[in-house]
Design a protein around this motif. Structure first.
Motif, PDB file in Angstrom:
ATOM      1  N   GLN A 151     -14.303  -1.758  -1.896  1.00 26.45           N
ATOM      2  CA  GLN A 151     -13.620  -3.047  -1.829  1.00 26.45           C
ATOM      3  C   GLN A 151     -12.112  -2.908  -1.607  1.00 26.45           C
ATOM      4  OE1 GLN A 151     -14.645  -5.771  -5.003  1.00 26.45           O
ATOM      5  NE2 GLN A 151     -16.696  -4.919  -5.203  1.00 26.45           N
ATOM      6  N   ALA A 152     -11.603  -1.691  -1.626  1.00 25.06           N
ATOM      7  CA  ALA A 152     -10.165  -1.496  -1.456  1.00 25.06           C
ATOM      8  C   ALA A 152      -9.722  -1.961  -0.070  1.00 25.06           C
ATOM      9  CB  ALA A 152      -9.820  -0.027  -1.654  1.00 25.06           C
ATOM     10  N   ARG A 153      -8.521  -2.494  -0.016  1.00 24.10           N
ATOM     11  CA  ARG A 153      -7.932  -2.916   1.257  1.00 24.10           C
ATOM     12  C   ARG A 153      -6.531  -2.308   1.350  1.00 24.10           C
ATOM     13  NH1 ARG A 153     -12.425  -3.676   1.536  1.00 24.10           N
ATOM     14  NH2 ARG A 153     -13.607  -5.553   2.084  1.00 24.10           N
ATOM     15  N   PRO A 154      -6.438  -0.986   1.594  1.00 27.51           N
ATOM     16  CA  PRO A 154      -5.129  -0.316   1.604  1.00 27.51           C
ATOM     17  C   PRO A 154      -4.210  -0.918   2.654  1.00 27.51           C
ATOM     18  CG  PRO A 154      -6.937   1.267   1.821  1.00 27.51           C
ATOM     19  CD  PRO A 154      -7.530  -0.078   1.917  1.00 27.51           C
ATOM     20  N   ASP A 155      -2.962  -1.155   2.253  1.00 27.23           N
ATOM     21  CA  ASP A 155      -1.996  -1.799   3.140  1.00 27.23           C
ATOM     22  C   ASP A 155      -0.864  -0.829   3.455  1.00 27.23           C
ATOM     23  OD1 ASP A 155      -0.633  -3.709   4.602  1.00 27.23           O
ATOM     24  OD2 ASP A 155       0.398  -4.506   2.840  1.00 27.23           O
ATOM     25  N   GLY A 156      -0.703  -0.493   4.735  1.00 25.57           N
ATOM     26  CA  GLY A 156       0.408   0.349   5.152  1.00 25.57           C
ATOM     27  C   GLY A 156       0.195   1.813   4.820  1.00 25.57           C
ATOM     28  N   VAL A 157       1.170   2.628   5.197  1.00 28.94           N
ATOM     29  CA  VAL A 157       1.078   4.069   5.006  1.00 28.94           C
ATOM     30  C   VAL A 157       0.946   4.425   3.528  1.00 28.94           C
ATOM     31  CG1 VAL A 157       2.307   6.257   5.285  1.00 28.94           C
ATOM     32  CG2 VAL A 157       2.339   4.559   7.127  1.00 28.94           C
ATOM     33  N   ASP A 158       1.751   3.795   2.674  1.00 24.04           N
ATOM     34  CA  ASP A 158       1.715   4.112   1.248  1.00 24.04           C
ATOM     35  C   ASP A 158       0.375   3.717   0.623  1.00 24.04           C
ATOM     36  OD1 ASP A 158       4.257   5.103   1.433  1.00 24.04           O
ATOM     37  OD2 ASP A 158       5.231   3.308   0.624  1.00 24.04           O
ATOM     38  N   GLY A 159      -0.133   2.553   1.026  1.00 27.43           N
ATOM     39  CA  GLY A 159      -1.416   2.110   0.491  1.00 27.43           C
ATOM     40  C   GLY A 159      -2.557   3.026   0.902  1.00 27.43           C
ATOM     41  N   GLU A 160      -2.529   3.470   2.148  1.00 30.47           N
ATOM     42  CA  GLU A 160      -3.579   4.376   2.614  1.00 30.47           C
ATOM     43  C   GLU A 160      -3.481   5.733   1.917  1.00 30.47           C
ATOM     44  OE1 GLU A 160      -3.882   4.576   6.845  1.00 30.47           O
ATOM     45  OE2 GLU A 160      -3.966   2.405   7.098  1.00 30.47           O
ATOM     46  N   ARG A 161      -2.241   6.200   1.708  1.00 33.16           N
ATOM     47  CA  ARG A 161      -2.058   7.465   1.002  1.00 33.16           C
ATOM     48  C   ARG A 161      -2.591   7.367  -0.429  1.00 33.16           C
ATOM     49  NH1 ARG A 161      -2.356  11.881   2.616  1.00 33.16           N
ATOM     50  NH2 ARG A 161      -3.783  12.105   0.877  1.00 33.16           N
ATOM     51  N   ALA A 162      -2.302   6.245  -1.077  1.00 33.66           N
ATOM     52  CA  ALA A 162      -2.774   6.054  -2.456  1.00 33.66           C
ATOM     53  C   ALA A 162      -4.302   6.038  -2.495  1.00 33.66           C
ATOM     54  CB  ALA A 162      -2.208   4.757  -3.030  1.00 33.66           C
ATOM     55  N   HIS A 163      -4.926   5.391  -1.515  1.00 35.25           N
ATOM     56  CA  HIS A 163      -6.391   5.335  -1.496  1.00 35.25           C
ATOM     57  C   HIS A 163      -6.981   6.736  -1.312  1.00 35.25           C
ATOM     58  CE1 HIS A 163     -10.374   3.667  -0.972  1.00 35.25           C
ATOM     59  NE2 HIS A 163     -10.506   4.350   0.157  1.00 35.25           N
TER      60      HIS A 163
ATOM     61  N   PRO B  12     -20.896   4.164   1.868  1.00 37.19           N
ATOM     62  CA  PRO B  12     -20.134   2.915   1.727  1.00 37.19           C
ATOM     63  C   PRO B  12     -18.648   3.153   1.492  1.00 37.19           C
ATOM     64  CG  PRO B  12     -21.373   3.355  -0.278  1.00 37.19           C
ATOM     65  CD  PRO B  12     -21.833   4.363   0.730  1.00 37.19           C
ATOM     66  N   LEU B  13     -18.264   4.373   1.099  1.00 35.01           N
ATOM     67  CA  LEU B  13     -16.860   4.655   0.852  1.00 35.01           C
ATOM     68  C   LEU B  13     -16.055   4.769   2.145  1.00 35.01           C
ATOM     69  CD1 LEU B  13     -17.040   7.169  -2.129  1.00 35.01           C
ATOM     70  CD2 LEU B  13     -17.215   4.685  -2.109  1.00 35.01           C
ATOM     71  N   ARG B  14     -16.742   4.649   3.285  1.00 36.33           N
ATOM     72  CA  ARG B  14     -16.021   4.563   4.552  1.00 36.33           C
ATOM     73  C   ARG B  14     -15.525   3.139   4.823  1.00 36.33           C
ATOM     74  NH1 ARG B  14     -20.324   8.059   6.556  1.00 36.33           N
ATOM     75  NH2 ARG B  14     -19.459  10.129   7.045  1.00 36.33           N
ATOM     76  N   ALA B  15     -15.857   2.196   3.945  1.00 36.61           N
ATOM     77  CA  ALA B  15     -15.581   0.788   4.230  1.00 36.61           C
ATOM     78  C   ALA B  15     -14.098   0.457   4.412  1.00 36.61           C
ATOM     79  CB  ALA B  15     -16.180  -0.093   3.139  1.00 36.61           C
ATOM     80  N   PRO B  16     -13.184   0.887   3.555  1.00 37.12           N
ATOM     81  CA  PRO B  16     -11.783   0.484   3.770  1.00 37.12           C
ATOM     82  C   PRO B  16     -11.263   0.999   5.109  1.00 37.12           C
ATOM     83  CG  PRO B  16     -12.089   1.384   1.567  1.00 37.12           C
ATOM     84  CD  PRO B  16     -13.339   1.676   2.329  1.00 37.12           C
ATOM     85  N   ALA B  17     -10.657   0.125   5.872  1.00 36.54           N
ATOM     86  CA  ALA B  17     -10.118   0.506   7.185  1.00 36.54           C
ATOM     87  C   ALA B  17      -8.846   1.322   7.015  1.00 36.54           C
ATOM     88  CB  ALA B  17      -9.842  -0.746   8.008  1.00 36.54           C
ATOM     89  N   LEU B  18      -8.805   2.499   7.631  1.00 37.52           N
ATOM     90  CA  LEU B  18      -7.616   3.337   7.643  1.00 37.52           C
ATOM     91  C   LEU B  18      -7.168   3.527   9.087  1.00 37.52           C
ATOM     92  CD1 LEU B  18      -8.629   6.089   5.040  1.00 37.52           C
ATOM     93  CD2 LEU B  18      -7.437   3.942   4.633  1.00 37.52           C
TER      94      LEU B  18
END
Length: 565
Positions: free
Chosen positions: A108-120, A169-175
């Motif tokens: 369900q994560a929706r990482p936002d931006g470079v920092d959000g994707e890094r955190a995910h 399913p862990l591929r769900a968040p778009a990176l």
């Protein structure tokens, strides 16, 4: 100078360290790279910090008594969760088990931006340590006699086998960019092997030692009775005992039987509540035709409620409630649910309707479920609380089950007052949902305080609710691993109804239902004892004013002047 609002912020930060997924879900950043710390040392450190916050809050008399009371209750709830040690023997339920929470929240994560994707990605990299810690806690529990249920262990193994064998399913968040390849490497080389190792621990170490179905409740574990009584207080925010709650459930079911006969005689010509429930359970014409029908009905029902809401509420949330299907990977094991909006508005409040195997699901409960999860239920309640900027953030986000679930159950009945149900069949669906919550009082206390077997609990649900054999089993297994939460629905609803009746008697013709709802909702989720004090203070304020200044804010006819059924 320490203020109660500063302590509220301190406690909220501690709660988000306890559950970083909750912080991510509402858009409170700073924990997006973390997973819950399941270690005993971590729990004890949070326990000590919570006790310290509660002690300091108790000493701050006269600043903001409502916020102070919320701080003390939320801190005590954290202490109770640590002391309960449920992590040691909870294996399968998606919202409480170590592996289940990962598979529920991470997609369900929706990482936002470079920092959000890094955190995910950092969060994914932490999965092996998280599951290894869970395994150690399970071993600690076994050594102390706090054994998991064998059935839950087998279910966990089956769930993990499905995860390991199917599309991830862990591929769900778009990176974006190179982080897609990094995620694929993490999933293949780090995450999936960690789940596989955890699966082996459950299968080889826990299932063989697991409790049988005849010992499904906490009362079969060391100090289980005391743990259950503590969790009852957490989830109900009252001092009612398991024995009292057990009797209350029986009383509510008796009252509902009369309603089944009243409405069921019109719909089916049935003479007894048992006949009505049997017809509802077995009539194939009362099932859905397709998943599309489930979604379209959910959306139409929510839109109808949204149009009516301004006449019954002084304020409604700024954002509308979205309606989406429950994700395919979790649909077999969860019911419909609501996800609150992100604080920054990046994600709307969403009602997830379950379309899984739609043709086997009953359609007559659909409207009651939508009213519970969306409008006038959770969406009106949780989204609106988040918009009350004058409240400390803790008050806007507090996890008070009795208030949250009690309001949503109250909303199912309120929808009937509002004339929102499409007919008597849908109103029977309201009774079906009501019966489930009343039966939960009996079943939860039966399992955990009286030592009921799983089979006895399942048969009770078959006799008194509309659940199928399969769904009754799922329900019992859910509450075997989430003790006490089942009590929050009916207890909270009964208390809100009691306070409304108290206000109606005290104010007479001056009573304004929209204003009462505004008081209950814009105070944020409150423990039931605190909500009672807030209502009493409100009544005292009105009684001191000859002009009765608290009136409907909506530019329509006040609800109390309508002829409601």
């Amino acid at each position: 100078m320490t203020t109660v609002h500063r302590l509220a912020d301190e406690l909220l930060a501690l709660l988000h360290r306890e559950d970083p997924f909750a912080a991510t879900a509402v858009g409170v950043h700073g924990h997006d790279h973390e997973l819950p710390d399941l270690s005993e040392a971590g729990g004890l450190a949070r326990r000590s910090a919570a006790e310290d916050i509660a002690r300091r809050a108790t000493a701050l008399d006269g600043q903001d008594d409502v916020t102070r009371a919320v701080v003390v209750q939320q801190a005590a709830a954290l202490v109770a969760r640590v002391d309960a040690r449920l992590v040691e023997h909870t294996l399968a339920f998606p919202l409480t088990s170590p592996a289940g929470t990962l598979l529920h929240h991470l997609p369900q994560a929706r990482p936002d931006g470079v920092d959000g994707e890094r955190a995910h990605l950092d969060r994914l990299a932490a999965v092996p340590a998280h599951l290894a810690t869970a395994a150690e806690r399970h071993r600690t529990g076994v050594a102390a006699g706090r054994l998991p249920l064998a059935r839950a262990g087998r279910a966990a193994v089956a769930n993990l086998d499905r995860y390991l064998a199917g599309p991830d399913p862990l591929r769900a968040p778009a990176l974006t960019g190179t982080r897609v390849a990094e995620r694929e490497r993490l999933l293949a080389d780090v995450v999936r092997p960690a789940f596989a190792r955890y699966r082996e621990v459950v299968a080889t170490e826990l299932v063989p030692r697991g409790r049988p179905d005849e010992q499904s409740g906490l009362c079969w574990l060391p100090d289980g009775g005391a743990v259950y009584e503590s969790l009852v207080r957490v989830h109900t925010t009252t001092d009612r005992t398991p024995e009292e709650l057990h009797r209350t459930g029986w009383d509510l079911l008796g009252e509902l039987d009369a309603e089944y006969v009243e409405i069921g005689s019109r719909v089916f010509g049935a003479a007894t509540a048992t006949e009505v429930r049997q017809r509802l359970r077995t009539d194939p014409t009362l099932r859905w035709r397709s998943a599309a029908d489930v979604l379209s009905t959910a959306r139409e029902t929510v839109e109808r409620a949204e149009r009516a809401a301004p006449g019954w509420f002084a304020r409604v949330p700024a954002g509308r409630c979205a309606v989406e299907p429950v994700p395919d990977d979790e649909a077999p094991s969860v019911s419909a649910y609501y996800s609150r909006p992100a604080l920054d508005g990046s994600r709307p409040g969403t009602f997830f309707a379950n379309t899984h195997r739609a043709e086997e699901r009953e359609r007559f409960t659909a409207e009651a479920v939508a009213f519970h999860e969306a409008v006038p239920g959770h969406h009106v309640q949780l989204a609106l609380a988040q918009e009350v900027e004058e409240l400390p953030m803790l008050r806007r986000l507090a996890d008070v089950n009795a208030h949250v679930e009690g309001w949503a159950l109250y909303a199912e009945r309120l929808a009937d007052e509002m004339g929102l149900y499409s007919g008597d069949l849908a109103r029977l669906g309201m009774l079906a949902e009501d019966s489930l919550r009343a039966a939960r009082l009996v079943v939860d206390t039966g399992l955990h305080a009286r030592g009921w077997t799983r089979r006895r609990a399942v048969e009770f649900l078959l006799d008194h609710t509309l659940l199928s054999e399969v769904d009754a089993g799922v329900e019992v297994d859910r509450y075997a691993e989430w003790p006490g939460q089942a009590l929050s629905y009916a207890v909270g609803r009964l208390e809100i109804q009691r306070l409304r009746a108290r206000a109606e008697r005290a104010l007479g013709t001056a009573f304004d239902l929209a204003a009462f709802h505004d008081l209950v909702l814009t105070s944020g989720p409150l423990p039931m004892t605190v909500l009672a004090e807030v209502v009493e203070d409100w009544l005292a304020l009105i009684s001191r004013s000859s002009s009765h200044p608290v009136r409907c804010a909506a530019p329509v006819q006040c609800p109390q002047s309508r002829n409601r059924p």
